[in-house]
Design an enzyme around this catalytic site. Structure first.
Site: not given
Ligand code: AMP
Length: 283
Positions: A32, A34, A37, A152, A156, A179, A188-190
């Site tokens: 998902a 954005h 990522h 973000k 983690q 970002v 966020s994907s959410r």
């Molecule tokens: P996720 O797909 O939510 O597990 O995120 C994958 C990676 O993308 C993780 O390292 C997150 O911290 C990073 N990430 C997610 N949202 C953002 C954002 N808005 N800005 C920067 N990194 C992000």
């Protein structure tokens, strides 16, 4: 762009790149995708010869009542974005590939450092065991010189940095800035779960972080007062799991901000749980 769905094929590709003296940057994601990522992908491409992105919605980091089944999986769109971004390889394992059945046995997991205990650790007790374990497994499947993670997910990032340090992993972690949408909402994907009204209310997270950063810049160092500024601006949330100012390294409380700190929020808007944070740097 090549896609790999087995650990063996992904590892063989990575090893071949290393043999040919090409550096690899890994960007682990749950899809998902954005611009947050894609910012990590861009950072990987700048630093390394090749970027590998993994897309895996890791079941072990979701509790039974969480949104694993609902989690968005727009795979075709994601692959098109990664192709446009110039990613060389995508790792797309199935849950069975990552977690083969062990009849009558429990699997080996990573016990994260104590930085996993507060905050998310209180509200999502098994979450970081799942995260640390899957990240180690991804590092094994796609051996890389560097791995890129967003600030973000601040806690983690700390958990993963500690795992790399404590287990002597060879992959170097590169933290990347948060970002945001033009109005300040952290991507966020959410966010796609939010209705229009909820999307508007969700802005209170970044606004409260702006307020606390402003107060900090003006010289406020009392943690309770900083936290009450956060709380005062979160009334648009339906519930707040935590809104705290803690030590930047240990994520533990401190009465006064004497060294670098971080303000962290987890809150629900409708049924969507959002997290955001802001680092507070002492000059
Ligand atoms: P996720 O797909 O939510 O597990 O995120 C994958 C990676 O993308 C993780 O390292 C997150 O911290 C990073 N990430 C997610 N949202 C953002 C954002 N808005 N800005 C920067 N990194 C992000």
């Amino acid at each position: 762009m090549q896609t790999f769905s087995t650990i063996d094929s992904m590892r063989t590709w990575c090893r071949q790149q290393s043999l040919e003296q090409r550096t690899i940057g890994l960007v682990p994601t749950m899809g998902a995708l954005h611009d947050g990522h894609l910012f990590l992908v861009e950072a990987a491409k700048q630093r390394c010869d090749h970027c590998v992105t993994s897309i895996f919605v890791n079941p072990t980091q979701f509790a039974a009542h969480e949104d694993l089944d609902l989690y968005p999986r727009p795979l075709d769109e994601d692959l098109a974005k990664l192709e446009r971004a110039g990613v060389e390889a995508v790792f797309l394992p199935s849950a069975e590939e990552m977690y083969p059945q062990q009849e009558g046995q429990t699997a080996t997991t990573v016990q994260p450092s104590s930085v996993a205990l507060p905050l998310e650790g209180v509200h999502r007790p098994e979450h970081f065991v799942g995260v640390a374990t899957v990240v180690l497994k991804l590092f094994q499947a796609a051996p890389s010189d560097f791995a890129f993670f967003g600030r973000k997910d601040f806690q983690q990032l700390c958990v993963i940095e500690h795992m790399v340090r404590d287990l002597n992993l060879p992959t170097r972690i590169v933290p990347c800035e948060i970002v945001r949408e033009p109005d300040g909402l952290a991507m966020s994907s959410r966010n796609r779960y939010l209705s229009e009204g909820e999307r508007e209310r969700a802005l209170c997270l970044s606004r409260s972080l702006n307020k606390v950063e402003h107060a900090f810049r003006e010289g406020e160092r009392d943690t309770k007062r900083l936290e009450s500024i956060l709380a005062a601006h979160l009334s648009d949330c339906d519930s707040v799991d935590y809104a705290v100012v803690v030590d930047r390294e240990s994520l533990l409380p401190m009465p006064q901000v004497m060294q670098n700190a971080v303000a962290l929020i987890a809150a629900r808007i409708g049924s969507t749980r959002l997290i955001d944070n802001r680092e507070l740097q002492v000059d």
